[in-house]
Design a protein around this motif. Sequence first.
Motif, PDB file in Angstrom:
ATOM      1  N   TRP A   5      92.301  23.340 103.046  1.00  0.00           N
ATOM      2  CA  TRP A   5      91.984  23.743 101.673  1.00  0.00           C
ATOM      3  C   TRP A   5      90.508  24.068 101.478  1.00  0.00           C
ATOM      4  O   TRP A   5      90.125  24.748 100.532  1.00  0.00           O
ATOM      5  CB  TRP A   5      92.407  22.647 100.688  1.00  0.00           C
ATOM      6  CG  TRP A   5      92.621  23.125  99.284  1.00  0.00           C
ATOM      7  CD1 TRP A   5      91.750  23.015  98.237  1.00  0.00           C
ATOM      8  CD2 TRP A   5      93.777  23.798  98.756  1.00  0.00           C
ATOM      9  NE1 TRP A   5      92.296  23.559  97.100  1.00  0.00           N
ATOM     10  CE2 TRP A   5      93.535  24.058  97.392  1.00  0.00           C
ATOM     11  CE3 TRP A   5      94.992  24.206  99.315  1.00  0.00           C
ATOM     12  CZ2 TRP A   5      94.467  24.701  96.579  1.00  0.00           C
ATOM     13  CZ3 TRP A   5      95.913  24.841  98.510  1.00  0.00           C
ATOM     14  CH2 TRP A   5      95.641  25.079  97.167  1.00  0.00           C
ATOM     15  N   TRP A   6      89.663  23.579 102.389  1.00  0.00           N
ATOM     16  CA  TRP A   6      88.216  23.737 102.241  1.00  0.00           C
ATOM     17  C   TRP A   6      87.777  25.184 102.068  1.00  0.00           C
ATOM     18  O   TRP A   6      86.907  25.472 101.226  1.00  0.00           O
ATOM     19  CB  TRP A   6      87.499  23.085 103.423  1.00  0.00           C
ATOM     20  CG  TRP A   6      86.002  23.121 103.305  1.00  0.00           C
ATOM     21  CD1 TRP A   6      85.126  23.923 103.966  1.00  0.00           C
ATOM     22  CD2 TRP A   6      85.205  22.312 102.426  1.00  0.00           C
ATOM     23  NE1 TRP A   6      83.833  23.675 103.579  1.00  0.00           N
ATOM     24  CE2 TRP A   6      83.853  22.685 102.622  1.00  0.00           C
ATOM     25  CE3 TRP A   6      85.499  21.311 101.504  1.00  0.00           C
ATOM     26  CZ2 TRP A   6      82.805  22.095 101.934  1.00  0.00           C
ATOM     27  CZ3 TRP A   6      84.457  20.713 100.819  1.00  0.00           C
ATOM     28  CH2 TRP A   6      83.132  21.111 101.030  1.00  0.00           C
ATOM     29  N   PRO A   7      88.335  26.155 102.817  1.00  0.00           N
ATOM     30  CA  PRO A   7      87.916  27.551 102.617  1.00  0.00           C
ATOM     31  C   PRO A   7      88.136  28.048 101.190  1.00  0.00           C
ATOM     32  O   PRO A   7      87.393  28.909 100.716  1.00  0.00           O
ATOM     33  CB  PRO A   7      88.792  28.330 103.611  1.00  0.00           C
ATOM     34  CG  PRO A   7      89.104  27.347 104.678  1.00  0.00           C
ATOM     35  CD  PRO A   7      89.266  26.032 103.963  1.00  0.00           C
ATOM     36  N   ARG A   8      89.122  27.531 100.498  1.00  0.00           N
ATOM     37  CA  ARG A   8      89.355  27.936  99.115  1.00  0.00           C
ATOM     38  C   ARG A   8      88.190  27.529  98.208  1.00  0.00           C
ATOM     39  O   ARG A   8      87.879  28.214  97.236  1.00  0.00           O
ATOM     40  CB  ARG A   8      90.643  27.305  98.586  1.00  0.00           C
ATOM     41  CG  ARG A   8      91.925  27.999  99.034  1.00  0.00           C
ATOM     42  CD  ARG A   8      93.132  27.248  98.503  1.00  0.00           C
ATOM     43  NE  ARG A   8      94.373  27.978  98.711  1.00  0.00           N
ATOM     44  CZ  ARG A   8      94.961  28.744  97.804  1.00  0.00           C
ATOM     45  NH1 ARG A   8      94.406  28.888  96.618  1.00  0.00           N
ATOM     46  NH2 ARG A   8      96.106  29.359  98.065  1.00  0.00           N
ATOM     47  N   LEU A   9      87.570  26.409  98.508  1.00  0.00           N
ATOM     48  CA  LEU A   9      86.469  25.930  97.667  1.00  0.00           C
ATOM     49  C   LEU A   9      85.252  26.833  97.794  1.00  0.00           C
ATOM     50  O   LEU A   9      84.468  26.975  96.858  1.00  0.00           O
ATOM     51  CB  LEU A   9      86.090  24.494  98.046  1.00  0.00           C
ATOM     52  CG  LEU A   9      87.226  23.472  98.028  1.00  0.00           C
ATOM     53  CD1 LEU A   9      86.670  22.076  98.258  1.00  0.00           C
ATOM     54  CD2 LEU A   9      88.012  23.530  96.721  1.00  0.00           C
ATOM     55  N   PRO A  52      90.772  34.729  91.893  1.00  0.00           N
ATOM     56  CA  PRO A  52      89.485  34.377  92.481  1.00  0.00           C
ATOM     57  C   PRO A  52      89.612  34.004  93.944  1.00  0.00           C
ATOM     58  O   PRO A  52      89.436  32.873  94.345  1.00  0.00           O
ATOM     59  CB  PRO A  52      89.043  33.181  91.639  1.00  0.00           C
ATOM     60  CG  PRO A  52      90.329  32.550  91.216  1.00  0.00           C
ATOM     61  CD  PRO A  52      91.318  33.665  91.069  1.00  0.00           C
ATOM     62  N   ALA A  53      89.949  34.969  94.776  1.00  0.00           N
ATOM     63  CA  ALA A  53      90.185  34.704  96.187  1.00  0.00           C
ATOM     64  C   ALA A  53      89.243  35.539  97.033  1.00  0.00           C
ATOM     65  O   ALA A  53      89.657  36.282  97.906  1.00  0.00           O
ATOM     66  CB  ALA A  53      91.634  35.007  96.537  1.00  0.00           C
ATOM     67  N   ARG A  54      87.979  35.473  96.744  1.00  0.00           N
ATOM     68  CA  ARG A  54      87.008  36.327  97.405  1.00  0.00           C
ATOM     69  C   ARG A  54      86.850  35.984  98.876  1.00  0.00           C
ATOM     70  O   ARG A  54      86.460  34.892  99.244  1.00  0.00           O
ATOM     71  CB  ARG A  54      85.667  36.191  96.682  1.00  0.00           C
ATOM     72  CG  ARG A  54      85.770  36.645  95.232  1.00  0.00           C
ATOM     73  CD  ARG A  54      84.500  36.369  94.461  1.00  0.00           C
ATOM     74  NE  ARG A  54      84.667  36.768  93.072  1.00  0.00           N
ATOM     75  CZ  ARG A  54      83.769  36.500  92.123  1.00  0.00           C
ATOM     76  NH1 ARG A  54      82.678  35.835  92.429  1.00  0.00           N
ATOM     77  NH2 ARG A  54      83.992  36.891  90.889  1.00  0.00           N
ATOM     78  N   GLY A  55      87.136  36.978  99.740  1.00  0.00           N
ATOM     79  CA  GLY A  55      86.964  36.777 101.164  1.00  0.00           C
ATOM     80  C   GLY A  55      88.078  36.016 101.841  1.00  0.00           C
ATOM     81  O   GLY A  55      88.011  35.771 103.034  1.00  0.00           O
ATOM     82  N   LEU A  56      89.117  35.643 101.090  1.00  0.00           N
ATOM     83  CA  LEU A  56      90.206  34.882 101.677  1.00  0.00           C
ATOM     84  C   LEU A  56      91.396  35.793 101.923  1.00  0.00           C
ATOM     85  O   LEU A  56      91.826  36.527 101.048  1.00  0.00           O
ATOM     86  CB  LEU A  56      90.620  33.737 100.750  1.00  0.00           C
ATOM     87  CG  LEU A  56      89.570  32.651 100.503  1.00  0.00           C
ATOM     88  CD1 LEU A  56      90.136  31.562  99.612  1.00  0.00           C
ATOM     89  CD2 LEU A  56      89.078  32.051 101.812  1.00  0.00           C
ATOM     90  N   SER A  57      91.949  35.712 103.114  1.00  0.00           N
ATOM     91  CA  SER A  57      93.104  36.536 103.452  1.00  0.00           C
ATOM     92  C   SER A  57      94.372  35.935 102.871  1.00  0.00           C
ATOM     93  O   SER A  57      94.422  34.752 102.500  1.00  0.00           O
ATOM     94  CB  SER A  57      93.241  36.636 104.976  1.00  0.00           C
ATOM     95  OG  SER A  57      93.604  35.379 105.515  1.00  0.00           O
ATOM     96  N   THR A  58      95.407  36.746 102.802  1.00  0.00           N
ATOM     97  CA  THR A  58      96.704  36.270 102.333  1.00  0.00           C
ATOM     98  C   THR A  58      97.210  35.139 103.212  1.00  0.00           C
ATOM     99  O   THR A  58      97.813  34.175 102.738  1.00  0.00           O
ATOM    100  CB  THR A  58      97.714  37.428 102.330  1.00  0.00           C
ATOM    101  OG1 THR A  58      97.251  38.448 101.445  1.00  0.00           O
ATOM    102  CG2 THR A  58      99.081  36.956 101.876  1.00  0.00           C
ATOM    103  N   LEU A  59      96.963  35.239 104.522  1.00  0.00           N
ATOM    104  CA  LEU A  59      97.402  34.200 105.453  1.00  0.00           C
ATOM    105  C   LEU A  59      96.751  32.860 105.149  1.00  0.00           C
ATOM    106  O   LEU A  59      97.414  31.819 105.142  1.00  0.00           O
ATOM    107  CB  LEU A  59      97.090  34.628 106.888  1.00  0.00           C
ATOM    108  CG  LEU A  59      97.496  33.620 107.981  1.00  0.00           C
ATOM    109  CD1 LEU A  59      98.997  33.386 107.953  1.00  0.00           C
ATOM    110  CD2 LEU A  59      97.047  34.121 109.355  1.00  0.00           C
ATOM    111  N   VAL A  60      95.437  32.868 104.890  1.00  0.00           N
ATOM    112  CA  VAL A  60      94.725  31.621 104.570  1.00  0.00           C
ATOM    113  C   VAL A  60      95.283  31.009 103.290  1.00  0.00           C
ATOM    114  O   VAL A  60      95.518  29.793 103.211  1.00  0.00           O
ATOM    115  CB  VAL A  60      93.217  31.873 104.432  1.00  0.00           C
ATOM    116  CG1 VAL A  60      92.504  30.650 103.862  1.00  0.00           C
ATOM    117  CG2 VAL A  60      92.627  32.252 105.781  1.00  0.00           C
ATOM    118  N   LEU A  61      95.510  31.855 102.285  1.00  0.00           N
ATOM    119  CA  LEU A  61      96.057  31.363 101.026  1.00  0.00           C
ATOM    120  C   LEU A  61      97.439  30.752 101.230  1.00  0.00           C
ATOM    121  O   LEU A  61      97.749  29.680 100.697  1.00  0.00           O
ATOM    122  CB  LEU A  61      96.138  32.505 100.004  1.00  0.00           C
ATOM    123  CG  LEU A  61      94.805  33.085  99.526  1.00  0.00           C
ATOM    124  CD1 LEU A  61      95.053  34.320  98.664  1.00  0.00           C
ATOM    125  CD2 LEU A  61      94.000  32.057  98.756  1.00  0.00           C
ATOM    126  N   ALA A  62      98.279  31.446 102.004  1.00  0.00           N
ATOM    127  CA  ALA A  62      99.645  30.973 102.223  1.00  0.00           C
ATOM    128  C   ALA A  62      99.664  29.669 103.013  1.00  0.00           C
ATOM    129  O   ALA A  62     100.356  28.711 102.638  1.00  0.00           O
ATOM    130  CB  ALA A  62     100.460  32.040 102.936  1.00  0.00           C
TER     131      ALA A  62
END
Length: 404
Positions: free
Chosen positions: A189-193, A8-18
């Motif tokens: 972490w906010w973008p993940r929410l 469930p990582a809609r719109g999030l890049s790999t960089l943001v996740l990492a």
Amino acid sequence: MTTAAAPPARGLSTLVLAVSLLVVAANLRPTLTALGPVITLVGAGTGLSPAALGVLGSVPLLAFAAVSPFVQLLSRRWGPDHTVFGATIVMLSATVVRSLPGAPGSSLTLWAGTIALGAGIAVCNVLVPALVKRDFPREVPLMTGAYTATLSLSAALASGLALPIAERGGWRLGIGTWALVGVLVLVTWWPRLRGHDRDVAVPGPTVGAPPRSGASVWRSPLAWQVTAFMGTQAIFFYLMVTWLPSIEVARGVTPVRAGWDLFLFQVTGIAGGLLVSLAMRGRRDHRLAGVGVSVGMAVSMLGLLLLPGLDALWLVVAGLCSGASLVVALTFVAERSRTTADAAGLSGMVQSVGYLLGIIGPIGAGALFQATGGWATTLVAVIGVNLVQLVVSLFAGRDAYVER
């Protein structure tokens, strides 16, 4: 059998996740490792005995053991990303609380804050291996290595800077400054929410996985072997971060130098974690890695015992192998699991029992010192723990899956 749910990582890049995962890692150890260098100041300010200070150093591990089995329930209810965010708020608040001055002679805020801090860290400890498997399924060892490298670097910086900060602003500031890292976690972490679904916790079984027996992971021998490996490495690490400065001071080293020796121990763990992650990449059998780090840890303790004049060398060896052993332990959790759900279940068990075993380190060392007046007995005992870890790694490192 069902297909795996999409991450469930809609719109999030790999960089943001990492980056967000690495910032979480940076927040999980400074509040713990900052205690060791100032522990004598804490004792002087609160009147706590060496044995009581050993218990204080073990309180987070008790919280890890108590909270970890229930983390998956929180994750199912709120989703892992929201749960990590909530845990970070708890950690931030707890770091502030335990740094607040209480009534004269009272250490109530110190104990209460430390307990809550341990509970928040426990949640992140359990969920991060599952999030790594979910967000980076093809790069588990590499991402685990980066995660633990960040964890080790932040822990090392806290060890080196805690006493200089405390000498200028008191020990409460020395352990409370690290609340700033918690603020940074909330921001990253906010973008993940916003990019993740709250109701998606962990994916179901993957296509092609064999039917599940429904048995608990707690009944799996392999799960217990992985747990034992985590426990033995935790004994080593938490004993060192709690008591290494005291061991060094007892040998005539200045307190500030002892704090930087602890920094050396932990910063070399970064290299150890990265090296072992590269060595394990693309492999399913990890027995050689487990045996190698166990032997290195035993050799480092034997060196401290017999050739103390080469302390720097032995601390580098100990740091390399300790950092590597954590990567090995977390890789076991992910690679011995077929699905993210299995990884979360195994992680809860490993974190709970493993860190419960880890309590033996700080408490046992404090009790042994109080009984013998020296540290030689403690070093011999740690070598025994390292040898147990070596044997356990021969089983936990096999190319196999935990069956439920």
